[in-house]
Design a protein around this motif. Structure first.
Motif, PDB file in Angstrom:
ATOM      1  N   SER A 169       0.897  -1.229  -0.092  1.00  0.00           N
ATOM      2  CA  SER A 169      -0.085   0.124  -0.016  1.00  0.00           C
ATOM      3  C   SER A 169       0.934   1.308  -0.025  1.00  0.00           C
ATOM      4  O   SER A 169       0.599   2.207  -0.690  1.00  0.00           O
ATOM      5  CB  SER A 169      -1.049   0.070   1.390  1.00  0.00           C
ATOM      6  N   ALA A 170       1.939   1.501   0.976  1.00  0.00           N
ATOM      7  CA  ALA A 170       2.718   2.433   0.912  1.00  0.00           C
ATOM      8  C   ALA A 170       4.262   1.999   1.119  1.00  0.00           C
ATOM      9  O   ALA A 170       4.426   0.809   1.782  1.00  0.00           O
ATOM     10  CB  ALA A 170       2.465   3.302   2.050  1.00  0.00           C
ATOM     11  N   PHE A 171       5.244   2.507   0.609  1.00  0.00           N
ATOM     12  CA  PHE A 171       6.590   2.139   0.749  1.00  0.00           C
ATOM     13  C   PHE A 171       7.086   3.260   1.614  1.00  0.00           C
ATOM     14  O   PHE A 171       7.111   4.699   1.315  1.00  0.00           O
ATOM     15  CB  PHE A 171       7.327   2.100  -0.649  1.00  0.00           C
ATOM     16  N   VAL A 172       7.815   2.989   2.731  1.00  0.00           N
ATOM     17  CA  VAL A 172       8.156   4.219   3.748  1.00  0.00           C
ATOM     18  C   VAL A 172       9.629   3.965   4.040  1.00  0.00           C
ATOM     19  O   VAL A 172       9.985   2.919   4.004  1.00  0.00           O
ATOM     20  CB  VAL A 172       7.487   3.892   5.195  1.00  0.00           C
ATOM     21  N   ALA A 173      10.275   5.227   4.015  1.00  0.00           N
ATOM     22  CA  ALA A 173      11.714   5.286   3.962  1.00  0.00           C
ATOM     23  C   ALA A 173      11.926   6.138   5.322  1.00  0.00           C
ATOM     24  O   ALA A 173      11.644   7.151   5.109  1.00  0.00           O
ATOM     25  CB  ALA A 173      12.530   5.683   2.863  1.00  0.00           C
ATOM     26  N   ASN A 174      12.581   5.568   6.256  1.00  0.00           N
ATOM     27  CA  ASN A 174      12.574   6.210   7.430  1.00  0.00           C
ATOM     28  C   ASN A 174      14.131   7.128   7.365  1.00  0.00           C
ATOM     29  O   ASN A 174      15.302   6.386   7.848  1.00  0.00           O
ATOM     30  CB  ASN A 174      12.900   5.371   8.701  1.00  0.00           C
ATOM     31  N   MET A 175      14.287   8.258   6.863  1.00  0.00           N
ATOM     32  CA  MET A 175      15.526   8.808   6.664  1.00  0.00           C
ATOM     33  C   MET A 175      16.059   9.227   8.036  1.00  0.00           C
ATOM     34  O   MET A 175      17.080   9.603   8.226  1.00  0.00           O
ATOM     35  CB  MET A 175      15.681   9.899   5.700  1.00  0.00           C
ATOM     36  N   GLY A 176      15.097   9.616   9.028  1.00  0.00           N
ATOM     37  CA  GLY A 176      15.300  10.159  10.284  1.00  0.00           C
ATOM     38  C   GLY A 176      16.284   9.308  11.172  1.00  0.00           C
ATOM     39  O   GLY A 176      17.083   9.717  11.694  1.00  0.00           O
ATOM     40  N   SER A 177      16.289   7.937  11.070  1.00  0.00           N
ATOM     41  CA  SER A 177      17.183   7.089  11.505  1.00  0.00           C
ATOM     42  C   SER A 177      18.760   7.332  11.174  1.00  0.00           C
ATOM     43  O   SER A 177      19.433   7.232  11.765  1.00  0.00           O
ATOM     44  CB  SER A 177      16.830   5.591  11.311  1.00  0.00           C
ATOM     45  N   LEU A 178      18.754   8.044   9.919  1.00  0.00           N
ATOM     46  CA  LEU A 178      20.243   8.411   9.494  1.00  0.00           C
ATOM     47  C   LEU A 178      20.387  10.030   9.777  1.00  0.00           C
ATOM     48  O   LEU A 178      21.359  10.485   9.196  1.00  0.00           O
ATOM     49  CB  LEU A 178      20.342   8.055   8.024  1.00  0.00           C
ATOM     50  N   LYS A 179      19.442  10.492  10.444  1.00  0.00           N
ATOM     51  CA  LYS A 179      19.634  11.937  10.742  1.00  0.00           C
ATOM     52  C   LYS A 179      19.534  12.716   9.493  1.00  0.00           C
ATOM     53  O   LYS A 179      20.316  13.871   9.401  1.00  0.00           O
ATOM     54  CB  LYS A 179      20.922  12.302  11.535  1.00  0.00           C
ATOM     55  N   ALA A 180      18.949  12.315   8.442  1.00  0.00           N
ATOM     56  CA  ALA A 180      18.958  13.231   7.204  1.00  0.00           C
ATOM     57  C   ALA A 180      17.313  13.806   6.907  1.00  0.00           C
ATOM     58  O   ALA A 180      16.499  13.558   7.745  1.00  0.00           O
ATOM     59  CB  ALA A 180      19.091  12.101   6.070  1.00  0.00           C
ATOM     60  N   ASN A 181      17.464  14.799   6.084  1.00  0.00           N
ATOM     61  CA  ASN A 181      16.146  15.260   5.653  1.00  0.00           C
ATOM     62  C   ASN A 181      15.370  14.306   4.694  1.00  0.00           C
ATOM     63  O   ASN A 181      15.934  13.257   4.206  1.00  0.00           O
ATOM     64  CB  ASN A 181      16.513  16.578   4.956  1.00  0.00           C
ATOM     65  N   ALA A 182      14.072  14.505   4.285  1.00  0.00           N
ATOM     66  CA  ALA A 182      13.311  13.843   4.050  1.00  0.00           C
ATOM     67  C   ALA A 182      13.234  14.052   2.164  1.00  0.00           C
ATOM     68  O   ALA A 182      12.944  15.017   1.965  1.00  0.00           O
ATOM     69  CB  ALA A 182      11.524  13.889   4.598  1.00  0.00           C
ATOM     70  N   PRO A 183      13.920  13.473   1.516  1.00  0.00           N
ATOM     71  CA  PRO A 183      13.875  13.592   0.006  1.00  0.00           C
ATOM     72  C   PRO A 183      12.552  13.019  -0.509  1.00  0.00           C
ATOM     73  O   PRO A 183      11.944  12.051   0.003  1.00  0.00           O
ATOM     74  CB  PRO A 183      15.052  12.797  -0.473  1.00  0.00           C
ATOM     75  N   PHE A 184      12.367  13.630  -1.826  1.00  0.00           N
ATOM     76  CA  PHE A 184      11.161  12.966  -2.854  1.00  0.00           C
ATOM     77  C   PHE A 184      11.921  11.755  -3.388  1.00  0.00           C
ATOM     78  O   PHE A 184      13.055  11.654  -3.780  1.00  0.00           O
ATOM     79  CB  PHE A 184      10.915  13.933  -3.535  1.00  0.00           C
ATOM     80  N   HIS A 185      11.225  10.617  -3.343  1.00  0.00           N
ATOM     81  CA  HIS A 185      11.650   9.339  -3.812  1.00  0.00           C
ATOM     82  C   HIS A 185      10.800   9.196  -5.120  1.00  0.00           C
ATOM     83  O   HIS A 185       9.337   9.252  -5.157  1.00  0.00           O
ATOM     84  CB  HIS A 185      11.532   8.466  -2.769  1.00  0.00           C
TER      85      HIS A 185
ATOM     86  N   GLY B 249       5.647  -3.390  -9.901  1.00  0.00           N
ATOM     87  CA  GLY B 249       4.983  -3.626  -8.843  1.00  0.00           C
ATOM     88  C   GLY B 249       3.695  -2.851  -8.825  1.00  0.00           C
ATOM     89  O   GLY B 249       3.073  -2.315  -9.868  1.00  0.00           O
ATOM     90  N   THR B 250       3.117  -2.488  -7.680  1.00  0.00           N
ATOM     91  CA  THR B 250       1.562  -1.934  -7.658  1.00  0.00           C
ATOM     92  C   THR B 250       1.478  -0.683  -6.452  1.00  0.00           C
ATOM     93  O   THR B 250       0.537  -0.295  -6.475  1.00  0.00           O
ATOM     94  CB  THR B 250       0.603  -2.912  -7.051  1.00  0.00           C
ATOM     95  N   ASN B 251       2.785  -0.474  -5.963  1.00  0.00           N
ATOM     96  CA  ASN B 251       2.687   0.620  -4.982  1.00  0.00           C
ATOM     97  C   ASN B 251       2.496   1.886  -5.568  1.00  0.00           C
ATOM     98  O   ASN B 251       3.148   2.377  -6.675  1.00  0.00           O
ATOM     99  CB  ASN B 251       4.470   0.597  -4.497  1.00  0.00           C
ATOM    100  N   SER B 252       1.624   2.834  -4.928  1.00  0.00           N
ATOM    101  CA  SER B 252       0.978   4.118  -5.343  1.00  0.00           C
ATOM    102  C   SER B 252       1.551   5.153  -4.453  1.00  0.00           C
ATOM    103  O   SER B 252       1.299   6.264  -4.703  1.00  0.00           O
ATOM    104  CB  SER B 252      -0.378   4.135  -5.690  1.00  0.00           C
ATOM    105  N   LEU B 253       2.188   4.789  -3.603  1.00  0.00           N
ATOM    106  CA  LEU B 253       2.464   6.193  -2.373  1.00  0.00           C
ATOM    107  C   LEU B 253       3.963   5.628  -1.950  1.00  0.00           C
ATOM    108  O   LEU B 253       4.052   4.600  -1.294  1.00  0.00           O
ATOM    109  CB  LEU B 253       1.500   5.850  -1.254  1.00  0.00           C
ATOM    110  N   PHE B 254       4.848   6.603  -1.985  1.00  0.00           N
ATOM    111  CA  PHE B 254       5.908   6.362  -1.434  1.00  0.00           C
ATOM    112  C   PHE B 254       6.294   7.799  -0.145  1.00  0.00           C
ATOM    113  O   PHE B 254       5.905   8.728  -0.887  1.00  0.00           O
ATOM    114  CB  PHE B 254       7.211   6.611  -2.278  1.00  0.00           C
ATOM    115  N   ILE B 255       6.626   7.371   0.839  1.00  0.00           N
ATOM    116  CA  ILE B 255       6.820   8.342   1.951  1.00  0.00           C
ATOM    117  C   ILE B 255       8.085   8.193   2.571  1.00  0.00           C
ATOM    118  O   ILE B 255       8.624   7.218   2.913  1.00  0.00           O
ATOM    119  CB  ILE B 255       5.659   8.191   3.251  1.00  0.00           C
ATOM    120  N   THR B 256       8.784   9.545   2.543  1.00  0.00           N
ATOM    121  CA  THR B 256      10.047   9.305   3.153  1.00  0.00           C
ATOM    122  C   THR B 256       9.981  10.165   4.629  1.00  0.00           C
ATOM    123  O   THR B 256       9.076  11.118   4.573  1.00  0.00           O
ATOM    124  CB  THR B 256      11.042  10.001   2.221  1.00  0.00           C
ATOM    125  N   VAL B 257      10.472   9.885   5.610  1.00  0.00           N
ATOM    126  CA  VAL B 257      10.484  10.427   6.803  1.00  0.00           C
ATOM    127  C   VAL B 257      11.790  11.221   7.236  1.00  0.00           C
ATOM    128  O   VAL B 257      12.755  10.506   7.388  1.00  0.00           O
ATOM    129  CB  VAL B 257      10.107   9.656   7.987  1.00  0.00           C
TER     130      VAL B 257
END
Length: 307
Positions: free
Chosen positions: A211-227, A233-241
């Motif tokens: 349903s959603a692909f989530v990338a936790n960039m916060g764990s790397l102390k990084a900003n949230a980029p657009f992916h 596949g069928t993924n329609s939503l990508f979220i970066t944190v």
């Protein structure tokens, strides 16, 4: 042919869920939306590629009170709630309340996914040499934040300790083949994907089928980029944190330094309209402003048989 649905009202929001026997246009992973409006039925033919339908949205969310909430919960024995698990719980709840977010395009048709599943990447260790593995977890929308946290980290620990978890084992096998053979297999898989026939051994652990692909960039102390989204596949939503940072916000009209977090969303515009996306993000912010609502299970009202 009409789509058979069960309708219920949840927190004032009408939710329609396809029910009944599988129809001939349904896929293993989704219900064909017979009653979708003509525009959304036509868009996959006009714009067949997911990567040409990407829309980018970004929100900065005040999490000062959320951090206080997390500290209070961590003080209670047995609670392993983190910012990441709280965000995952929020995403699951928003998907339950906003079902169009769970739509996807495949074979130039619009479908509603049968489950709420979140995919993400787990690094076995935080180092340059640390291998990555991908995880896809199906979440029952009725789970509380405590149950989602337990399930999330149980899977993370399992994948970190395994030798070739999920789709990793398949990829390692493919990597040993001659490239002409890999090219043939990938071409065959794309054909199977068009008709919804990719083997479960691949889709069940592939976050590109979530349903959603989530990338936790916060764990790397990084900003949230657009992916980007993927044609596979069928993924329609990508979220970066992004990481938690200090930002000046207006609190009752007065500037104040608050703890904020950036969320970057990449969505397939063919699955819903802009108003639906923005109101869904607002709902996400509302839940994060009062995360205690996630402690109660999500229980949709039973449909009225007389309707």
């Amino acid at each position: 042919m009409s789509c058979i649905t069960a309708t219920c009202i949840i927190n004032g929001i009408c939710v329609s869920v396809p029910m009944g026997k599988r129809r001939w246009k349904d896929r293993r992973d989704g219900y064909y939306l017979y009653d979708a409006d003509p525009l959304h039925k036509f868009m996959p033919h006009l714009m067949p590629k997911r990567t040409e339908c990407e829309v980018f949205l970004k929100e900065s969310i005040d999490v000062t009170e959320v951090l206080t909430y997390l500290e209070e919960k961590k003080a209670v024995d047995g609670n392993n709630i983190t910012m990441f698990s709280l965000l995952m719980s929020t995403i699951v709840r928003v998907f339950a309340l906003r079902p169009n977010l769970n739509n996807f395009i495949a074979g130039r048709r619009l479908y509603r996914r049968k489950s709420i599943d979140i995919g993400f990447v787990v690094k076995r260790e935080l180092s340059d040499a640390g291998e990555e593995t991908v995880v896809r977890i199906i979440f029952d929308p009725s789970l509380t934040i405590f149950e989602i946290s337990d399930k999330l980290y149980a899977h993370v620990n399992e994948f970190r300790s395994s030798e070739a978890a999920g789709v990793d084992g398949i990829l390692k096998t493919f990597s040993k083949m001659p490239r002409f053979m890999v090219a043939f297999i990938v071409s065959l898989l794309r054909i199977l994907s068009y008709f919804g026939r990719v083997p479960r051994s691949i889709t069940d652990s592939d976050p590109n089928h979530a349903s959603a692909f989530v990338a936790n960039m916060g764990s790397l102390k990084a900003n949230a980029p657009f992916h980007h989204l993927s044609e596979w596949g069928t993924n329609s939503l990508f979220i970066t944190v992004g990481a938690i940072t200090d930002a000046v916000c207006a609190v009752d009209g007065v500037p104040e330094v608050r703890k904020c977090i950036d969320l970057a969303f990449t969505v397939d515009e063919r699955i819903a309209d802009g108003y639906y996306f923005m109101t869904s993000i607002k709902l996400m912010k509302d839940i994060l402003s009062n995360p205690s609502v996630l402690e109660a299970p999500f229980v949709p009202e039973a449909p009225n048989d007389s309707e």
